[in-house]
Design an enzyme around this catalytic site. Sequence first.
Site, PDB file in Angstrom:
ATOM      1  N   HIS A  85       0.821  -1.209   0.000  1.00 38.24           N
ATOM      2  CA  HIS A  85       0.000   0.000   0.000  1.00 38.24           C
ATOM      3  C   HIS A  85       0.854   1.257   0.000  1.00 38.24           C
ATOM      4  O   HIS A  85       1.958   1.289   0.550  1.00 38.24           O
ATOM      5  CB  HIS A  85      -0.999   0.003   1.162  1.00 38.24           C
ATOM      6  CG  HIS A  85      -0.405   0.029   2.541  1.00 38.24           C
ATOM      7  ND1 HIS A  85      -0.101   1.190   3.214  1.00 38.24           N
ATOM      8  CD2 HIS A  85      -0.091  -0.978   3.394  1.00 38.24           C
ATOM      9  CE1 HIS A  85       0.365   0.900   4.413  1.00 38.24           C
ATOM     10  NE2 HIS A  85       0.394  -0.400   4.557  1.00 38.24           N
ATOM     11  N   ASP A  87      -0.258   4.419   1.080  1.00 37.18           N
ATOM     12  CA  ASP A  87      -0.551   5.429   2.102  1.00 37.18           C
ATOM     13  C   ASP A  87       0.237   5.167   3.377  1.00 37.18           C
ATOM     14  O   ASP A  87       0.685   4.051   3.641  1.00 37.18           O
ATOM     15  CB  ASP A  87      -2.045   5.490   2.410  1.00 37.18           C
ATOM     16  CG  ASP A  87      -2.585   4.216   3.030  1.00 37.18           C
ATOM     17  OD1 ASP A  87      -2.205   3.118   2.567  1.00 37.18           O
ATOM     18  OD2 ASP A  87      -3.390   4.306   3.981  1.00 37.18           O
ATOM     19  N   ASP A 148       6.276   1.476   6.651  1.00 38.20           N
ATOM     20  CA  ASP A 148       4.956   0.877   6.515  1.00 38.20           C
ATOM     21  C   ASP A 148       4.150   1.754   5.567  1.00 38.20           C
ATOM     22  O   ASP A 148       3.572   2.740   5.977  1.00 38.20           O
ATOM     23  CB  ASP A 148       4.295   0.802   7.897  1.00 38.20           C
ATOM     24  CG  ASP A 148       2.887   0.227   7.866  1.00 38.20           C
ATOM     25  OD1 ASP A 148       2.500  -0.348   6.840  1.00 38.20           O
ATOM     26  OD2 ASP A 148       2.173   0.383   8.879  1.00 38.20           O
ATOM     27  N   GLU A 182      -4.970   1.785   2.768  1.00 35.47           N
ATOM     28  CA  GLU A 182      -4.936   0.576   3.595  1.00 35.47           C
ATOM     29  C   GLU A 182      -4.971   0.920   5.069  1.00 35.47           C
ATOM     30  O   GLU A 182      -5.595   0.218   5.877  1.00 35.47           O
ATOM     31  CB  GLU A 182      -3.679  -0.240   3.260  1.00 35.47           C
ATOM     32  CG  GLU A 182      -3.643  -1.627   3.904  1.00 35.47           C
ATOM     33  CD  GLU A 182      -2.933  -1.683   5.252  1.00 35.47           C
ATOM     34  OE1 GLU A 182      -2.872  -2.778   5.849  1.00 35.47           O
ATOM     35  OE2 GLU A 182      -2.435  -0.636   5.725  1.00 35.47           O
ATOM     36  N   GLU A 183      -4.300   2.004   5.441  1.00 32.66           N
ATOM     37  CA  GLU A 183      -4.191   2.352   6.856  1.00 32.66           C
ATOM     38  C   GLU A 183      -5.530   2.757   7.471  1.00 32.66           C
ATOM     39  O   GLU A 183      -5.670   2.753   8.701  1.00 32.66           O
ATOM     40  CB  GLU A 183      -3.184   3.494   7.048  1.00 32.66           C
ATOM     41  CG  GLU A 183      -1.744   3.132   6.700  1.00 32.66           C
ATOM     42  CD  GLU A 183      -1.113   2.163   7.684  1.00 32.66           C
ATOM     43  OE1 GLU A 183      -1.819   1.702   8.611  1.00 32.66           O
ATOM     44  OE2 GLU A 183       0.077   1.869   7.539  1.00 32.66           O
ATOM     45  N   ASP A 205       4.127  -6.602   3.654  1.00 33.50           N
ATOM     46  CA  ASP A 205       3.802  -5.562   4.637  1.00 33.50           C
ATOM     47  C   ASP A 205       4.059  -6.059   6.055  1.00 33.50           C
ATOM     48  O   ASP A 205       3.428  -5.602   7.001  1.00 33.50           O
ATOM     49  CB  ASP A 205       2.330  -5.154   4.474  1.00 33.50           C
ATOM     50  CG  ASP A 205       1.964  -3.876   5.209  1.00 33.50           C
ATOM     51  OD1 ASP A 205       2.882  -3.156   5.647  1.00 33.50           O
ATOM     52  OD2 ASP A 205       0.762  -3.604   5.360  1.00 33.50           O
ATOM     53  N   HIS A 388       3.929   3.519  12.557  1.00 36.35           N
ATOM     54  CA  HIS A 388       2.947   4.521  12.979  1.00 36.35           C
ATOM     55  C   HIS A 388       3.503   5.492  14.017  1.00 36.35           C
ATOM     56  O   HIS A 388       2.737   6.212  14.665  1.00 36.35           O
ATOM     57  CB  HIS A 388       1.658   3.883  13.520  1.00 36.35           C
ATOM     58  CG  HIS A 388       0.896   3.070  12.525  1.00 36.35           C
ATOM     59  ND1 HIS A 388      -0.408   2.686  12.716  1.00 36.35           N
ATOM     60  CD2 HIS A 388       1.260   2.557  11.316  1.00 36.35           C
ATOM     61  CE1 HIS A 388      -0.818   1.980  11.679  1.00 36.35           C
ATOM     62  NE2 HIS A 388       0.192   1.878  10.820  1.00 36.35           N
TER      63      HIS A 388
END
Length: 418
Positions: A85, A87, A148, A182-183, A205, A388
Amino acid sequence: MDNIKNYSFTVLDRFMKYVTIDTQSDPYSETTPSTEKQKNLGRLLVEELQQMGIADAELDEYGYVYATVPSTTEKDVPVICFCSHMDTSPDCSGAGVVPLIHRNYQKQDLILPDDPAQVLRLKDHPDLRSQMGNDIITASGTTLLGADNKAGLAEIMDAANFLISHPEIKHGTIRLLFTPDEEIGRGVDKVNLEKLGAKYAYTVDGETCGSVENETFSADYALLKVKGVSAHPGFAKGNMESALKIVSEIVSFLPKDRLSPESTSDKEGFIHPVAIRGTVEEASVEFILRDFDEKELVNHERILKAIAEEVLEGYPNSSFTLEVKEQYRNMKLVLDDHPDVIRFAEEAIRRAGLQPKRQSIRGGTDGSRLSFMGLPCPNIFAGEHAFHGKQEWVSVQDMQKAVETIVNIAIVWEELTL
């Protein structure tokens, strides 16, 4: 594989470029993609794929990138897909990322210069123990890094570059899919599986080098709304029932020694409030409910409802509603019916000189929903850690091993398909 041992990896250069592009998604946007800036990275990926010679690379209106690495074998090999992904998480800023390479890591503290309070210490990041002598990439201290999942993007792109430049290596048709959002749980909302045309897939991922993940949480979203009683604060005695205070009381009644992210690990689930909004008259709390056992999700909902009912007993003129929606389910329920998908990935990891580690994800991935949409899709490692947050990191050497593993998966499918 000798060819890749002598290969000049491009994964580092790609990664360092991708993380500087702000692609943060927005859970409160109703568009797809949720932020138009995600397409900036999508356009770059398409341009790079076309420069490799992949003519069909395209970015669609919803921000999805599709591309094909053509087959080099006469065998009838199932079409496989590699997915990552674009994002980054809305939990931490992804604007103005300054990636730094800490060469030849020797277990020292890594102080991030733009905020010296951000320090990567071995005791806080035990996975650094396996990184002696490796090159660690972090951000500069004020943003997340974006490993990520831009590590996964860079790894898939480098693997595609390797396969395109080595047509003598036998593999079936490979589809590439890069997703937005995705997040925020919408990564495959607008994916066109007919157009993708794959039979099996792998998201890239994951975390620890050598890991393959065949199990995720099952997940529900819950919205609890409270309607209170508003009154002028100067004359509120005996009349006001503040919805804000009621929802705060409900949150304070949640278990603290269990059923919370702060107090659970391994396969323990939780009830997690993620946002509170409102006024005296009306307020709401958003929750995420998580568990590996789908039956326990129902129990989490019952617990939440029981707490709300108990609290509301003290507010006779107020009321609440609880709405629960399914988000995704444990992909193991699907993957257990397709053992070759995991078996081939583990063989590919061994061929990269690693010991495969089968793990569960305390979270979700595009692969969860793709699996239930008819595309069995486990998750393999990308090397990303502490995602994150501002202390997110990845090692160059782990990314290179991921590239090698992706290439090996393509080879193994060709070799072991009868």
